[in-house]
Write a protein that holds these residues in place. Structure first.
Motif, PDB file in Angstrom:
ATOM      1  N   ASP A  45     -16.768  -4.320 -33.504  1.00  0.00           N
ATOM      2  CA  ASP A  45     -15.518  -5.092 -33.498  1.00  0.00           C
ATOM      3  C   ASP A  45     -15.755  -6.272 -32.544  1.00  0.00           C
ATOM      4  OD1 ASP A  45     -13.016  -6.166 -33.275  1.00  0.00           O
ATOM      5  OD2 ASP A  45     -11.986  -4.235 -33.103  1.00  0.00           O
ATOM      6  N   VAL A  46     -16.354  -7.287 -33.105  1.00  0.00           N
ATOM      7  CA  VAL A  46     -16.839  -8.414 -32.293  1.00  0.00           C
ATOM      8  C   VAL A  46     -15.707  -9.062 -31.497  1.00  0.00           C
ATOM      9  CG1 VAL A  46     -17.878 -10.728 -32.468  1.00  0.00           C
ATOM     10  CG2 VAL A  46     -18.806  -8.835 -33.807  1.00  0.00           C
ATOM     11  N   LYS A  47     -14.587  -9.282 -32.175  1.00  0.00           N
ATOM     12  CA  LYS A  47     -13.471  -9.980 -31.523  1.00  0.00           C
ATOM     13  C   LYS A  47     -12.955  -9.179 -30.311  1.00  0.00           C
ATOM     14  CE  LYS A  47      -9.266 -12.106 -32.938  1.00  0.00           C
ATOM     15  NZ  LYS A  47      -8.126 -11.868 -33.768  1.00  0.00           N
ATOM     16  N   ALA A  48     -12.762  -7.875 -30.536  1.00  0.00           N
ATOM     17  CA  ALA A  48     -12.229  -7.033 -29.448  1.00  0.00           C
ATOM     18  C   ALA A  48     -13.238  -6.934 -28.300  1.00  0.00           C
ATOM     19  CB  ALA A  48     -11.898  -5.643 -29.978  1.00  0.00           C
ATOM     20  N   THR A  49     -14.516  -6.875 -28.652  1.00  0.00           N
ATOM     21  CA  THR A  49     -15.537  -6.739 -27.601  1.00  0.00           C
ATOM     22  C   THR A  49     -15.625  -8.019 -26.773  1.00  0.00           C
ATOM     23  OG1 THR A  49     -16.716  -5.191 -29.015  1.00  0.00           O
ATOM     24  CG2 THR A  49     -17.950  -6.098 -27.163  1.00  0.00           C
ATOM     25  N   ILE A  50     -15.588  -9.162 -27.463  1.00  0.00           N
ATOM     26  CA  ILE A  50     -15.621 -10.440 -26.720  1.00  0.00           C
ATOM     27  C   ILE A  50     -14.407 -10.505 -25.777  1.00  0.00           C
ATOM     28  CG2 ILE A  50     -15.344 -12.960 -26.945  1.00  0.00           C
ATOM     29  CD1 ILE A  50     -16.978 -12.749 -29.564  1.00  0.00           C
ATOM     30  N   ALA A  51     -13.241 -10.126 -26.302  1.00  0.00           N
ATOM     31  CA  ALA A  51     -12.017 -10.195 -25.473  1.00  0.00           C
ATOM     32  C   ALA A  51     -12.152  -9.278 -24.254  1.00  0.00           C
ATOM     33  CB  ALA A  51     -10.800  -9.790 -26.302  1.00  0.00           C
ATOM     34  N   GLN A  52     -12.742  -8.104 -24.453  1.00  0.00           N
ATOM     35  CA  GLN A  52     -12.862  -7.180 -23.319  1.00  0.00           C
ATOM     36  C   GLN A  52     -13.887  -7.666 -22.292  1.00  0.00           C
ATOM     37  OE1 GLN A  52     -14.112  -2.948 -23.713  1.00  0.00           O
ATOM     38  NE2 GLN A  52     -11.946  -2.555 -23.364  1.00  0.00           N
ATOM     39  N   VAL A  53     -14.980  -8.237 -22.782  1.00  0.00           N
ATOM     40  CA  VAL A  53     -15.979  -8.791 -21.853  1.00  0.00           C
ATOM     41  C   VAL A  53     -15.328  -9.902 -21.030  1.00  0.00           C
ATOM     42  CG1 VAL A  53     -18.143 -10.096 -21.646  1.00  0.00           C
ATOM     43  CG2 VAL A  53     -17.974  -8.232 -23.315  1.00  0.00           C
ATOM     44  N   GLN A  54     -14.569 -10.762 -21.708  1.00  0.00           N
ATOM     45  CA  GLN A  54     -13.969 -11.889 -20.983  1.00  0.00           C
ATOM     46  C   GLN A  54     -12.911 -11.430 -19.989  1.00  0.00           C
ATOM     47  OE1 GLN A  54     -16.532 -14.343 -21.387  1.00  0.00           O
ATOM     48  NE2 GLN A  54     -14.727 -15.140 -20.339  1.00  0.00           N
ATOM     49  N   ALA A  55     -12.140 -10.403 -20.374  1.00  0.00           N
ATOM     50  CA  ALA A  55     -11.127  -9.880 -19.433  1.00  0.00           C
ATOM     51  C   ALA A  55     -11.829  -9.341 -18.182  1.00  0.00           C
ATOM     52  CB  ALA A  55     -10.314  -8.780 -20.096  1.00  0.00           C
ATOM     53  N   ALA A  56     -12.952  -8.662 -18.389  1.00  0.00           N
ATOM     54  CA  ALA A  56     -13.706  -8.127 -17.245  1.00  0.00           C
ATOM     55  C   ALA A  56     -14.280  -9.272 -16.418  1.00  0.00           C
ATOM     56  CB  ALA A  56     -14.822  -7.204 -17.734  1.00  0.00           C
ATOM     57  N   ALA A  57     -14.797 -10.299 -17.103  1.00  0.00           N
ATOM     58  CA  ALA A  57     -15.365 -11.449 -16.385  1.00  0.00           C
ATOM     59  C   ALA A  57     -14.275 -12.158 -15.581  1.00  0.00           C
ATOM     60  CB  ALA A  57     -16.027 -12.410 -17.376  1.00  0.00           C
ATOM     61  N   ASP A  58     -13.088 -12.294 -16.173  1.00  0.00           N
ATOM     62  CA  ASP A  58     -11.988 -12.950 -15.461  1.00  0.00           C
ATOM     63  C   ASP A  58     -11.580 -12.147 -14.222  1.00  0.00           C
ATOM     64  OD1 ASP A  58     -12.033 -14.908 -17.360  1.00  0.00           O
ATOM     65  OD2 ASP A  58     -10.278 -14.180 -18.467  1.00  0.00           O
ATOM     66  N   ALA A  59     -11.746 -10.828 -14.308  1.00  0.00           N
ATOM     67  CA  ALA A  59     -11.411  -9.982 -13.145  1.00  0.00           C
ATOM     68  C   ALA A  59     -12.529 -10.008 -12.103  1.00  0.00           C
ATOM     69  CB  ALA A  59     -11.151  -8.551 -13.605  1.00  0.00           C
ATOM     70  N   GLY A  60     -13.652 -10.659 -12.442  1.00  0.00           N
ATOM     71  CA  GLY A  60     -14.733 -10.804 -11.457  1.00  0.00           C
ATOM     72  C   GLY A  60     -16.036 -10.124 -11.820  1.00  0.00           C
ATOM     73  N   ALA A  61     -16.117  -9.475 -12.995  1.00  0.00           N
ATOM     74  CA  ALA A  61     -17.383  -8.812 -13.362  1.00  0.00           C
ATOM     75  C   ALA A  61     -18.484  -9.865 -13.436  1.00  0.00           C
ATOM     76  CB  ALA A  61     -17.248  -8.107 -14.705  1.00  0.00           C
ATOM     77  N   ASP A  62     -19.610  -9.554 -12.821  1.00  0.00           N
ATOM     78  CA  ASP A  62     -20.740 -10.489 -12.835  1.00  0.00           C
ATOM     79  C   ASP A  62     -21.612 -10.248 -14.056  1.00  0.00           C
ATOM     80  OD1 ASP A  62     -20.450 -11.618 -10.023  1.00  0.00           O
ATOM     81  OD2 ASP A  62     -20.554  -9.488  -9.604  1.00  0.00           O
ATOM     82  N   ILE A  63     -21.653  -9.004 -14.511  1.00  0.00           N
ATOM     83  CA  ILE A  63     -22.534  -8.572 -15.597  1.00  0.00           C
ATOM     84  C   ILE A  63     -21.747  -7.528 -16.395  1.00  0.00           C
ATOM     85  CG2 ILE A  63     -24.683  -7.296 -16.102  1.00  0.00           C
ATOM     86  CD1 ILE A  63     -25.723  -8.296 -13.319  1.00  0.00           C
ATOM     87  N   VAL A  64     -21.862  -7.535 -17.710  1.00  0.00           N
ATOM     88  CA  VAL A  64     -21.148  -6.521 -18.511  1.00  0.00           C
ATOM     89  C   VAL A  64     -22.126  -5.846 -19.462  1.00  0.00           C
ATOM     90  CG1 VAL A  64     -19.323  -6.122 -20.230  1.00  0.00           C
ATOM     91  CG2 VAL A  64     -18.929  -7.738 -18.347  1.00  0.00           C
ATOM     92  N   ARG A  65     -21.995  -4.538 -19.574  1.00  0.00           N
ATOM     93  CA  ARG A  65     -22.884  -3.758 -20.450  1.00  0.00           C
ATOM     94  C   ARG A  65     -22.150  -3.402 -21.745  1.00  0.00           C
ATOM     95  NH1 ARG A  65     -24.786   2.034 -19.199  1.00  0.00           N
ATOM     96  NH2 ARG A  65     -23.481   1.719 -17.372  1.00  0.00           N
TER      97      ARG A  65
END
Ligand code: SF4
Length: 374
Positions: A45-65
């Motif tokens: 689910d590309v759209k949902a995964t991109i959204a979740q990565v970005q939400a994590a990045a916005d919260a400060g995640a430096d790297i996402v798995r």
């Protein structure tokens, strides 16, 4: 300004590790300890995964798995990587081919589990793909999935078996002249994880990825992680961390930062110092702090705010924070700025006023940093 030179009891001496790059993010050496999380969407689910990565990045995640369990997920990864702002680690289990596909798809790092990736020949193929595509590798040892021969040798999962597994795989990478790797030794048992990480820290100079695996839900997992990771970080061990919670990845990132902030190892956003409140409180401390936590999520500048219910501890705490509010009598309290008493403030409208003061102070700190860098 750090006052650690006159407060030696606050210093943490970090273990010296080699530095590697995960995409454009340095891990190890003198790089800041990075915060990671992992998506829990279907990777396809590309759209949902991109959204979740970005939400994590916005919260400060430096790297996402991101998990890559099948070929369709490797294909999805190819679409996800260009759309996100942080390096992606592909999580590989069982199928070494997924590792090769993930490297081709643009992953910045491949996490491989020595217990289930297969024989050395397969690991060599993954190493080749990583090298060809400028990927780093994380050797991700997990107490729950150790190689059979180690379980037979040691009888059960234990720190010695975990470290042996990790060192065996380090050797495979080094024998293939591949040095861009980091390593983790996770267990859900904090004692086992802490013992394994301490041994590992002695045995290698590779950057260490810390985690207490399957730590639990938001509250229990946070406590377990804070104890396990907190102790190791306090010893100076750990170059990148992931808090594993059965919760939203954004929560993992927040908890990761809180652990690092508590130890003075990394600062991001507003560190709120607040009292638990009691009958002496001059305003509703709990509701105020809840509201301020939400209203101040957008501030990334490291700074401190004290919200204290009364004069018992309020003035003392306010002296050490960028912005402070201490409850008083008759529906008003005192605002402190940069550690100095500033002005009276009525309890009505205090949230708005404090948010304004914090934003103003954040802008000042940023301007000072820009000036200092010139
Ligand atoms: S600072 Fe005041 S209001 Fe807060 S817990 Fe202590 S005595 Fe109670």
């Amino acid at each position: 300004m750090s006052l650690n030179h006159i407060r030696p009891w606050r210093n943490i001496y970090r273990r010296k590790s080699r530095q590697i790059m995960v995409g454009n993010v340095p891990v190890g050496g003198d790089a800041p300890i990075t915060v990671q999380t992992m998506t829990n969407t279907l990777t396809t689910d590309v759209k949902a995964t991109i959204a979740q990565v970005q939400a994590a990045a916005d919260a400060g995640a430096d790297i996402v798995r991101i998990s890559v369990p099948d070929e369709a997920s490797s294909k999805a990864l190819r679409q996800i990587v260009p759309e996100v702002s942080v390096p992606i680690v592909a999580d590989i289990h069982f199928h070494y081919k997924r590792g090769i596909e993930a490297a081709e798809a643009g992953a910045a790092c491949l996490r491989i589990n020595p217990g289930n990736i297969g024989d050395e020949k397969r690991v060599r193929e993954v190493i080749k793909a990583a090298r060809d595509h400028n990927c780093s590798i994380r050797i991700g040892v997990n107490a729950g999935s150790l190689e059979r021969h180690l379980l037979e040798k040691y009888g059960e999962p234990c720190p010695d078996a975990m470290v042996e597994s990790g060192l065996d795989h380090i050797k495979i990478l080094q024998d293939n002249d591949f040095h861009k790797f980091k390593i983790s030794c996770k267990a859900s048992d904090v004692f086992m994880a802490a013992a394994a990480y301490q041994q590992l820290a002695e045995a290698t100079d590779a950057p260490i990825h810390l985690g207490i695996t399957e730590a639990g839900g938001l509250t229990s997992g946070t406590i377990k992680s804070a104890i396990g990771l907190g102790n190791l970080l306090w010893m100076g061990i750990g170059d990148t961390i992931r808090v594993s919670l059965s919760a939203d990845p954004v929560e993992e990132v927040k908890v990761g930062y809180e652990i690092l902030k508590s130890l003075g190892l990394r600062h991001r956003g507003v560190n709120i110092i607040s009292c638990p409140s009691c009958a002496r409180q001059g305003f509703d401390v709990i509701k105020t702090v809840e509201a301020l936590e939400k209203r101040l999520e957008h501030i990334k500048t490291p700074m401190s705010l004290s919200i204290i219910g009364c004069v018992v501890n309020g003035p003392g705490e306010a002296l050490m924070t960028d912005v402070g509010f201490t409850g008083g009598g008759a529906g008003s309290g005192m605002v402190y700025l940069a550690g100095k008493q500033s002005h009276k403030l009525g309890n009505d409208g205090m949230i708005e006023h404090i948010v304004e003061q914090v934003e103003k102070r954040a802008a000042e700190i940023e301007a000072q940093e820009v000036k200092a860098a010139e």
